[in-house]
Motif scaffolding. Sequence first.
Motif, short mmCIF file in Angstrom:
data_model
loop_
_atom_site.label_atom_id
_atom_site.label_comp_id
_atom_site.label_asym_id
_atom_site.label_seq_id
_atom_site.Cartn_x
_atom_site.Cartn_y
_atom_site.Cartn_z
N GLU A 219 0.82 -1.22 0.00
CA GLU A 219 0.00 0.00 0.00
C GLU A 219 0.85 1.26 0.00
OE1 GLU A 219 -0.96 3.45 1.83
OE2 GLU A 219 -0.23 1.89 3.20
N ASP A 220 2.00 1.21 0.69
CA ASP A 220 2.82 2.42 0.78
C ASP A 220 3.63 2.70 -0.49
OD1 ASP A 220 4.79 0.50 0.93
OD2 ASP A 220 5.62 1.18 2.85
N HIS A 247 -6.60 4.18 5.75
CA HIS A 247 -5.86 2.95 5.42
C HIS A 247 -4.70 3.20 4.47
CE1 HIS A 247 -9.10 0.78 7.39
NE2 HIS A 247 -9.97 1.45 6.65
N VAL A 248 -4.33 4.47 4.25
CA VAL A 248 -3.24 4.74 3.32
C VAL A 248 -2.14 5.54 4.03
CG1 VAL A 248 -4.85 4.72 1.39
CG2 VAL A 248 -4.20 6.91 2.39
N SER A 249 -0.93 5.37 3.53
CA SER A 249 0.23 6.02 4.15
C SER A 249 0.51 7.40 3.57
CB SER A 249 1.48 5.13 3.97
OG SER A 249 1.27 3.84 4.48
N HIS A 250 0.26 7.56 2.28
CA HIS A 250 0.61 8.81 1.60
C HIS A 250 -0.66 9.42 1.01
CE1 HIS A 250 4.70 7.40 2.08
NE2 HIS A 250 4.40 6.30 1.42
N PRO A 295 11.66 6.97 -3.83
CA PRO A 295 11.80 5.93 -4.86
C PRO A 295 10.89 4.72 -4.67
CG PRO A 295 13.68 5.93 -3.36
CD PRO A 295 12.90 7.17 -3.06
N HIS A 296 10.35 4.55 -3.47
CA HIS A 296 9.46 3.40 -3.23
C HIS A 296 8.07 3.64 -3.81
CE1 HIS A 296 8.60 6.24 -0.01
NE2 HIS A 296 7.45 5.62 0.20
#
Length: 346
Positions: A219-220, A247-250, A295-296
């Motif tokens: 997810e991230d 439920h999301v990181s960004h 970069p991820h």
Amino acid sequence: SRNVVFTIVSQSEPYHASVAKRLKQDIENQVLQLENRYPKTHITHEDFPVAGAWTILPLLAPLTSRYKRSEVRWVLFVETHTAVRCDKLIEALAAADKQEDVMWIGYPLSDEEPTIIHHFTFYEELEEEGGFTYPNFASGFAMRIELIEILLKQIESGHRRLEADFSIDPAYELAQLVYGGGSDPGPLLTPDLSFCIVSGDNCATYPRQFGVCGSAIPEDSIFFAVKTWSGFHQTRARVVKKTWGRHVSHLQFFSDKDDPTLPAISTGIPNSKTGHCAKTMAILRMVLKRIEHMPHIKWIFLADDDTILGVQRLCEVLSCYRGGDDVTVLGERYGYGYGKKETAAK
């Protein structure tokens, strides 16, 4: 099957192309076992690489050009995730063949009330006949080649054209084009429940579930950009944060005004009825700059503030697009101008 052309409406993107190829092989193997011969089968992005093939209209001219004055009487259109049982399909088309007034068949959809996606068009005059119906593309549908030839002549002469220049729901818009209305209406879709929406013993076709290609992506690895407006910061945007946004990181909101409590940042584009494309491009540029040193991040998900989203399901769907094209764009398709004679009848 001598009288049928199997047309798989496909895309060149690697995952979709592979699914289309498997479906073609499956159809060919079935017909080979049934009749000891190969069927006439096309993958559209390979055999008819025309813009807007997903609306069907640009496919009509090349198909009739190839098969007019041949033994072909029916053209079956299916999507890459449509399952086809050729023995049942041949039976269904043979039954339809015996009814001269049946010009095209499929699983019927209809609107209970006027809807925005169909430009609030509603055919009250057809209520006694069961209402205006259009095919479920995911279940496939079949048209007589005679009907396709008639439709092309009508488009060429200017007697038929899409009600709107934009293509949003191609199944509905194709049915509109065929019917035409007025003093010289064309044939309505004939419901045929061997074209199914779920698998059953008597089904000739049905939509397959969109599967998972290995494990879901992290997810991230997705940056979620939400397009909003300052008037919705306390309503719609808050709902996003309380639901799938948890439920999301960004997660970043993009608006016409800064609001650190969301957080939202201004795109510099004023809110207006005609500013959507400019705002979208501004958001993409801002996100690309933001993730230069992340970069991820492998995907950008652009949503509106009224988008309903299943984050886990999104991660599963995106698992099928690893290692494909450098630039892959997924989403609901919109088109422009495909119902014009310059596009459909050439």
